[in-house]
Design an enzyme around this catalytic site. Structure first.
Site, PDB file in Angstrom:
ATOM      1  CG  ASN A 149      -5.190   0.984   7.936  1.00 29.68           C
ATOM      2  OD1 ASN A 149      -5.244   0.055   8.738  1.00 29.68           O
ATOM      3  ND2 ASN A 149      -4.141   1.783   7.855  1.00 29.68           N
ATOM      4  CB  THR A 150      -8.866   4.413  10.092  1.00 36.66           C
ATOM      5  OG1 THR A 150      -7.739   4.970   9.416  1.00 36.66           O
ATOM      6  CG2 THR A 150      -9.044   5.099  11.426  1.00 36.66           C
ATOM      7  CD  GLU A 163      -2.197   8.288  -4.362  1.00 36.84           C
ATOM      8  OE1 GLU A 163      -2.044   7.235  -3.734  1.00 36.84           O
ATOM      9  OE2 GLU A 163      -2.280   9.407  -3.839  1.00 36.84           O
ATOM     10  CG  ASP A 181      -1.971   0.986   1.280  1.00 34.68           C
ATOM     11  OD1 ASP A 181      -2.425   1.393   0.198  1.00 34.68           O
ATOM     12  OD2 ASP A 181      -2.387   1.378   2.393  1.00 34.68           O
ATOM     13  CG  HIS A 182      -0.343   4.917  -0.009  1.00 37.19           C
ATOM     14  ND1 HIS A 182      -0.705   5.878  -0.927  1.00 37.19           N
ATOM     15  CD2 HIS A 182      -1.479   4.570   0.628  1.00 37.19           C
ATOM     16  CE1 HIS A 182      -1.996   6.116  -0.839  1.00 37.19           C
ATOM     17  NE2 HIS A 182      -2.495   5.331   0.088  1.00 37.19           N
ATOM     18  CG  HIS A 195      -6.291   4.871  -1.533  1.00 37.93           C
ATOM     19  ND1 HIS A 195      -5.177   4.385  -0.898  1.00 37.93           N
ATOM     20  CD2 HIS A 195      -6.218   4.417  -2.803  1.00 37.93           C
ATOM     21  CE1 HIS A 195      -4.459   3.675  -1.754  1.00 37.93           C
ATOM     22  NE2 HIS A 195      -5.069   3.687  -2.923  1.00 37.93           N
ATOM     23  CG  HIS A 237      -5.238   7.671   3.755  1.00 37.51           C
ATOM     24  ND1 HIS A 237      -4.222   8.242   3.030  1.00 37.51           N
ATOM     25  CD2 HIS A 237      -5.614   6.570   3.071  1.00 37.51           C
ATOM     26  CE1 HIS A 237      -4.000   7.490   1.955  1.00 37.51           C
ATOM     27  NE2 HIS A 237      -4.827   6.481   1.954  1.00 37.51           N
TER      28      HIS A 237
HETATM   29  P1  13P Z   1      -8.588   4.491   5.929  1.00 41.25           P
HETATM   30  O1  13P Z   1      -7.576   4.287   6.992  1.00 41.25           O
HETATM   31  O2  13P Z   1      -9.166   5.852   5.946  1.00 41.25           O
HETATM   32  O3  13P Z   1      -9.633   3.434   5.903  1.00 41.25           O
HETATM   33  O4  13P Z   1      -7.797   4.397   4.526  1.00 41.25           O
HETATM   34  C1  13P Z   1      -7.184   3.212   4.140  1.00 41.25           C
HETATM   35  C2  13P Z   1      -6.399   3.370   2.897  1.00 41.25           C
HETATM   36  O5  13P Z   1      -6.786   4.074   1.986  1.00 41.25           O
HETATM   37  C3  13P Z   1      -5.148   2.627   2.768  1.00 41.25           C
HETATM   38  O6  13P Z   1      -4.450   2.974   1.616  1.00 41.25           O
END
Ligand code: 13P
Length: 287
Positions: free
Chosen positions: A231-232, A135, A84-85, A207, A177
């Site tokens: 993720n969060t 991206e 990721d990234h 994302h 994010h």
């Molecule tokens: P969040 O943490 O806002 O869900 O984003 C996750 C993300 O985009 C990981 O690349």
């Protein structure tokens, strides 16, 4: 099985649903996500940031853990292990470590440099059978305590990057994010539609999936989003369940301090969050 994300995302575009990318941080995270995907017969993408990779002692550890878990847990749904990234160097490290997919985030470079580096990595990734995400238009979020608003990508730049042979494209449409601030303007569907028009059947990536209302998620999928990153939200549900367990004093009852007990409510909470997202994204039963 560990596969590249290309086929699962092309199918998602055709079937008008999205596959979730859930970021992993440790063994419990990985186990919970894999179990849920298998139970729901859904394809899944495990996202690993460079920071999380470092935390887990390196990409080689992550790749070995995920491959072994797929085997030991008898996971038969398609699973992609995705950087990721990624930085330029991080992409090479993950290719070598045995990931099945990478993201090169060149959005902070001038567009020409983003194009050059992406082009090179497309060649290398494809030669090794990996899928690659690129991206355009930085995705905002919290930096040093300041929450930046999401940028909107330039559809012409999206086309330039999409034409390099990448497998899926992350384009900023006002998403960020982490948690969304109260004054967030929402996703720009106008930008998304313009990007879709320029990039055709290219699977688009959203994302910042945490906290986007369900109706916006559905509309984004209708307009070509085929991968949504979360993720969060798993971190928040894990933390809340762990807090409840400790505040109830359960860690002091019997052998409640045993990590297998202490971390169990958090692991269950991750499963519930992943299930909710897979149902919303429409990927259940699509393995
Ligand atoms: P969040 O943490 O806002 O869900 O984003 C996750 C993300 O985009 C990981 O690349």
């Amino acid at each position: 099985m560990l596969v590249s994300a290309t086929e699962m995302l092309q199918k998602a575009v055709e079937g008008h649903y999205a596959v979730g990318q859930f970021n992993i941080n440790n063994l419990e995270w990985t186990k919970s996500i894999l179990q849920t995907a298998q139970e729901l017969n859904s394809p899944v993408i495990l996202g690993v940031s460079e920071g999380a990779g470092k935390y887990m002692t390196g990409f080689k550890t992550v790749a070995a853990m995920v491959s072994a878990m797929i085997d030991e847990m008898k996971i038969t749904v398609p699973v992609a292990l995705h950087l990721d990234h990624g930085t330029y160097d991080g992409c090479y490290k993950c290719i070598k470590a045995g990931f099945s997919s990478i993201m090169f985030d060149g959005s902070h470079y001038p567009i020409d440099e983003n194009v050059e580096k992406t082009k090179e990595l497309v060649k290398v990734a494809h030669a090794m059978g990996l899928s690659i995400e690129a991206e355009v238009g930085a995705i905002g979020g919290e930096e040093d305590g300041v929450v930046g608003m999401g940028e909107c990508a330039d559809p012409n730049e999206c086309k330039m990057i999409a034409d390099l042979g990448i497998d899926f494209l992350a384009a900023g449409i006002g998403n960020i994010h982490g948690k969304y601030p109260a004054n967030w303007q929402g996703l720009s569907f106008e930008t998304l539609a313009a990007i879709k028009e320029k990039t055709g059947d290219m699977p688009l990536v959203l994302h910042g999936g945490t906290g986007i209302p369900a109706d916006m998620i559905k509309k984004a999928i209708d307009l070509g989003v085929a991968k949504i990153n979360v993720n969060t939200e798993c971190q928040l549900s894990f933390a809340a369940a762990t807090r409840t367990y400790i505040e109830a004093g359960k860690d002091n009852q019997g052998k409640g301090y045993d990590p297998r007990k202490l971390l169990a409510p958090g692991a269950e909470a991750i499963k519930a969050t992943v299930k909710e997202k897979m149902e919303l994204f429409g990927s259940v039963g699509k393995a």
